[in-house]
Design a protein around this motif. Structure first.
Motif, PDB file in Angstrom:
ATOM      1  N   ALA A 186       0.800  -1.231   0.000  1.00  0.00           N
ATOM      2  CA  ALA A 186       0.000   0.000   0.000  1.00  0.00           C
ATOM      3  C   ALA A 186       0.834   1.282   0.000  1.00  0.00           C
ATOM      4  CB  ALA A 186      -0.969  -0.016   1.173  1.00  0.00           C
ATOM      5  N   PRO A 187       1.930   1.396   0.789  1.00  0.00           N
ATOM      6  CA  PRO A 187       2.703   2.638   0.742  1.00  0.00           C
ATOM      7  C   PRO A 187       3.447   2.840  -0.569  1.00  0.00           C
ATOM      8  CG  PRO A 187       3.770   1.042   2.162  1.00  0.00           C
ATOM      9  CD  PRO A 187       2.416   0.479   1.829  1.00  0.00           C
ATOM     10  N   ILE A 188       3.467   1.817  -1.413  1.00  0.00           N
ATOM     11  CA  ILE A 188       4.012   1.959  -2.764  1.00  0.00           C
ATOM     12  C   ILE A 188       2.890   2.313  -3.728  1.00  0.00           C
ATOM     13  CG2 ILE A 188       5.094   0.734  -4.697  1.00  0.00           C
ATOM     14  CD1 ILE A 188       6.562  -0.986  -2.611  1.00  0.00           C
ATOM     15  N   VAL A 189       1.790   1.555  -3.656  1.00  0.00           N
ATOM     16  CA  VAL A 189       0.689   1.711  -4.611  1.00  0.00           C
ATOM     17  C   VAL A 189       0.009   3.071  -4.467  1.00  0.00           C
ATOM     18  CG1 VAL A 189      -1.535   0.816  -5.360  1.00  0.00           C
ATOM     19  CG2 VAL A 189       0.299  -0.764  -4.749  1.00  0.00           C
ATOM     20  N   GLY A 190      -0.372   3.421  -3.226  1.00  0.00           N
ATOM     21  CA  GLY A 190      -1.113   4.662  -2.999  1.00  0.00           C
ATOM     22  C   GLY A 190      -0.400   5.907  -3.508  1.00  0.00           C
ATOM     23  N   PRO A 191       0.826   6.169  -3.041  1.00  0.00           N
ATOM     24  CA  PRO A 191       1.548   7.358  -3.522  1.00  0.00           C
ATOM     25  C   PRO A 191       1.822   7.320  -5.024  1.00  0.00           C
ATOM     26  CG  PRO A 191       2.527   6.546  -1.508  1.00  0.00           C
ATOM     27  CD  PRO A 191       1.538   5.508  -1.937  1.00  0.00           C
ATOM     28  N   ALA A 192       2.119   6.113  -5.552  1.00  0.00           N
ATOM     29  CA  ALA A 192       2.428   6.008  -6.982  1.00  0.00           C
ATOM     30  C   ALA A 192       1.188   6.195  -7.852  1.00  0.00           C
ATOM     31  CB  ALA A 192       3.083   4.662  -7.280  1.00  0.00           C
ATOM     32  N   ILE A 193       0.004   6.147  -7.270  1.00  0.00           N
ATOM     33  CA  ILE A 193      -1.226   6.499  -7.982  1.00  0.00           C
ATOM     34  C   ILE A 193      -1.554   7.973  -7.771  1.00  0.00           C
ATOM     35  CG2 ILE A 193      -3.747   6.182  -8.004  1.00  0.00           C
ATOM     36  CD1 ILE A 193      -3.300   3.225  -7.474  1.00  0.00           C
ATOM     37  N   ALA A 194      -1.375   8.451  -6.532  1.00  0.00           N
ATOM     38  CA  ALA A 194      -1.782   9.808  -6.166  1.00  0.00           C
ATOM     39  C   ALA A 194      -0.967  10.904  -6.849  1.00  0.00           C
ATOM     40  CB  ALA A 194      -1.699   9.983  -4.653  1.00  0.00           C
ATOM     41  N   VAL A 195       0.222  10.587  -7.365  1.00  0.00           N
ATOM     42  CA  VAL A 195       1.019  11.615  -8.037  1.00  0.00           C
ATOM     43  C   VAL A 195       0.366  12.095  -9.329  1.00  0.00           C
ATOM     44  CG1 VAL A 195       3.231  10.886  -7.048  1.00  0.00           C
ATOM     45  CG2 VAL A 195       2.438   9.846  -9.183  1.00  0.00           C
ATOM     46  N   ILE A 196      -0.745  11.475  -9.719  1.00  0.00           N
ATOM     47  CA  ILE A 196      -1.468  11.955 -10.904  1.00  0.00           C
ATOM     48  C   ILE A 196      -1.967  13.386 -10.680  1.00  0.00           C
ATOM     49  CG2 ILE A 196      -3.781  11.169 -10.232  1.00  0.00           C
ATOM     50  CD1 ILE A 196      -4.096  10.202 -13.182  1.00  0.00           C
ATOM     51  N   TRP A 197      -2.136  13.789  -9.405  1.00  0.00           N
ATOM     52  CA  TRP A 197      -2.514  15.175  -9.092  1.00  0.00           C
ATOM     53  C   TRP A 197      -1.293  16.088  -8.983  1.00  0.00           C
ATOM     54  CZ3 TRP A 197      -5.381  11.647  -5.607  1.00  0.00           C
ATOM     55  CH2 TRP A 197      -6.707  11.460  -6.017  1.00  0.00           C
ATOM     56  N   GLY A 198      -0.108  15.536  -9.191  1.00  0.00           N
ATOM     57  CA  GLY A 198       1.133  16.287  -9.030  1.00  0.00           C
ATOM     58  C   GLY A 198       1.919  15.755  -7.846  1.00  0.00           C
ATOM     59  N   TRP A 199       3.231  16.011  -7.859  1.00  0.00           N
ATOM     60  CA  TRP A 199       4.048  15.443  -6.795  1.00  0.00           C
ATOM     61  C   TRP A 199       3.940  16.194  -5.479  1.00  0.00           C
ATOM     62  CZ3 TRP A 199       7.428  18.960  -4.908  1.00  0.00           C
ATOM     63  CH2 TRP A 199       7.949  19.941  -5.755  1.00  0.00           C
ATOM     64  N   ALA A 200       3.610  17.489  -5.503  1.00  0.00           N
ATOM     65  CA  ALA A 200       3.584  18.284  -4.273  1.00  0.00           C
ATOM     66  C   ALA A 200       2.518  17.824  -3.279  1.00  0.00           C
ATOM     67  CB  ALA A 200       3.414  19.759  -4.599  1.00  0.00           C
ATOM     68  N   PRO A 201       1.252  17.629  -3.697  1.00  0.00           N
ATOM     69  CA  PRO A 201       0.241  17.176  -2.718  1.00  0.00           C
ATOM     70  C   PRO A 201       0.600  15.830  -2.084  1.00  0.00           C
ATOM     71  CG  PRO A 201      -0.817  17.977  -4.713  1.00  0.00           C
ATOM     72  CD  PRO A 201       0.640  17.884  -5.018  1.00  0.00           C
ATOM     73  N   ALA A 202       1.081  14.898  -2.899  1.00  0.00           N
ATOM     74  CA  ALA A 202       1.454  13.583  -2.372  1.00  0.00           C
ATOM     75  C   ALA A 202       2.609  13.708  -1.382  1.00  0.00           C
ATOM     76  CB  ALA A 202       1.827  12.646  -3.517  1.00  0.00           C
TER      77      ALA A 202
END
Length: 560
Positions: A69-85
């Motif tokens: 999960a700590p790999i999958v979640g952030p690696a999906i969430a960067v679709i909004w940009g790297w700063a929010p993640a």
């Protein structure tokens, strides 16, 4: 922007969180007592209750909560940009996850190592306990069923990872004997274990093991899933020192070696963040960043599953209460470091913005694939390691973490069935073998109930993020009520609790509309169930806090 700047900034802030903020919480809020007799000593049985070296226990706790999960979640969430993640991972780790994980261990240890679900009945009320147990069961069901699918797909896609993934079990069994029979000291065992594990990783590319596409009329993917559940069922019954602890400990060391390789490659290559800081051109169909960011990245910021591990297995092995800071808070820091690495490789591990956009052409893409491909690109160009070897290393890292989480998750699900037996006075359900068969059976029913390929768990996976964060809110509720009852400051847990409940409810409402538009009435029904649970939790939260504050005030008044 240079990835090195983000790497150093993230590590610096999380270090300050551990050395300053966690010390304050441990000493002033939880007031951890080194002389308190922990359940590991009080109920020592050599199976579940085992006083454990804090470094070994940290390895168990960290790798159990980490998973994929700590790999999958952030690696999906960067679709909004790297700063929010990046911001959610760093500040979520410091002010949310660390406080939650350490607090869950402390709360359980102070109550005879009972799980946070069982504990809710005494601290909050029986209605809250019923809600909690349902949510816990759903989360464990999702985690165990889905992680089996994740590992199976990784082994089908990367046959070079099969040897090290299964070979790690043999290494763990040997390490367990070496440690607990005191044949060698911990340092020597650690070195031998890591060398053996990495020897398997480097041997993987030369000895690939490919499962046939079909075996006796059953897909190869389904065969892997069945084998994984058989293994996890056996592992959940064995004494923790024999397999669970050493497997988790060696995997924890493996992660740090893997992170050092990744971080070293980033420092040497100094790649550029090709992804945008804030992505204004997200693909069509991408949901709003608020609140979905806070449920897409759970593990790595805060996750309810951590509370289950902390109060389910970790609290039964804590040697000293003060070890809760190192095991719990530093375990969250370790997961934050893994999520930070996932963000960096998923945004800087591509040759160009065009390549990155090709990977993130729709919401939900990226994940483990972006982590493996982006990380292999950085390691290959930064350290010169062959790309296939680098990809194998990262695939094994993801698969081993998913496997250790599945091991612990199934053991926790066995505990839940046993607790159901205690609550409803069903002695037959309290037997370890029966409870294990019920746990495996329920997961298999979900996995194969919707198809012969065993991927049925993926059907309800879209609800994992919201259900998991609701669980984190429930855990923080229990901790907050305990603090109020003990007349200690509550705002350090109440603030994260309120934030999570608001974000969870808004996310559930957002998903409710999506499921209705998609005419997915099964998920719509489950979403309504979880939404009702979230609302009831909020009401129970307000009532319990009001009640305990009134009791505390009355007792203080009588004392004066």
């Amino acid at each position: 922007m240079s990835a090195v700047i983000l790497l150093l900034a993230g590590l610096a802030m999380m270090s300050l969180g551990y050395f300053i903020y966690s010390k304050f919480i441990a000493e002033k809020i939880y007031r951890l007592d080194p002389d308190y007799r922990t359940p590991a000593h009080e109920f020592e049985d050599g199976v579940d209750f085992v006083p454990t070296n804090r470094f070994v226990l940290w390895g168990h706790h960290f790798t159990s909560v980490a998973g994929a999960a700590p790999i999958v979640g952030p690696a999906i969430a960067v679709i909004w940009g790297w700063a929010p993640a990046f911001l959610w991972v760093v500040f979520g780790t410091i002010f949310f996850a660390g406080v939650h994980d350490m607090g869950a261990i402390w709360a359980s240890v102070r109550n005879k190592a009972r799980s946070v679900g069982s504990l809710t009945g005494d601290v909050v009320g029986k209605r809250a306990r019923s809600i909690f147990m349902i949510v816990i069961f759903l989360v464990l069901l999702m985690v165990n069923a889905v992680f089996a699918v994740v590992i199976a797909k990784l082994m089908m896609s990367f046959p070079t990872a099969v040897l090290p993934v299964w070979g790690a079990i043999g290494v763990a069994l040997i390490v367990g004997q070496l440690i607990y029979r005191r044949i060698l000291n911990l340092v020597s065992v650690s070195v031998i274990g890591v060398i053996a594990l990495y020897a398997l990783i480097f041997a993987g590319p030369s000895m690939p093991i490919q499962m046939p596409a079909e075996v006796a009329g059953v897909s190869g993917n389904a065969v892997w899933i069945v084998l994984l559940f058989i293994y996890a069922g056996v592992a959940s019954i064995l004494p923790v020192w024999m397999l669970l602890q050493p497997r988790d400990y060696i995997n924890g060391l493996q992660l740090f070696v893997g992170l050092l390789i990744l971080y070293g490659a980033i420092l040497l290559l100094n790649p550029t963040m090709v992804a945008p800081m804030f992505n204004d051109a997200v693909p069509a169909g991408t949901p709003s960043i608020i609140p979905l960011l806070f449920v897409t990245i759970a593990c790595g910021a805060i996750s309810g599953f951590h509370g289950l591990v902390a109060s389910g297995t970790t609290s039964k092995q804590l040697n000293k209460e003060t070890d809760a800071r190192f095991v719990g808070y530093f375990g969250a820091i370790g997961e934050g470091c893994l999520s930070l690495a996932a963000i960096l490789v998923a945004t800087a591990g591509f040759a160009s913005l065009t390549d990155w956009k090709a990977m993130y052409s729709a919401f939900g893409q990226g994940g483990v694939t972006a982590f493996v491909e982006g990380g292999a690109y950085i390691i290959h160009n930064g350290l010169g390691l062959p790309q296939v070897t680098a990809a194998t290393l990262l695939t094994v890292m993801a698969a081993l973490f998913a496997g250790t989480t599945m091991d612990t998750g199934l053991r926790l699900q066995r505990y839940i069935f046993q607790e159901f037996g205690e609550i409803y006075n069903q002695p037959w359900m309290q037997k370890p073998l029966v409870a294990t068969l019920l746990a495996v059976g329920s997961c298999m029913l979900l996995a194969f109930g919707a198809g012969a390929d065993g991927s049925g768990g993926m059907i309800i996976w879209p609800l994992f993020g919201t259900t998991n964060q609701l669980l984190a809110g429930l855990t923080l509720l229990v901790i907050t009520v305990m603090l109020v009852h003990m007349r200690r400051p509550m705002w350090y847990t109440l603030a994260p609790l309120c934030f999570l409940l608001v974000m969870t409810v808004v996310a559930l409402l957002t998903q409710l509309r999506t499921f209705y538009q998609q005419e997915n009435y099964f998920l719509l029904f489950l979403d309504v169930v979880v939404l009702i649970a979230a609302i009831l939790v909020a009401m129970e939260c307000a009532a319990a806090l009001k009640r305990h504050r009134a009791i505390a005030a009355a007792e203080d008044g009588n004392a004066s």
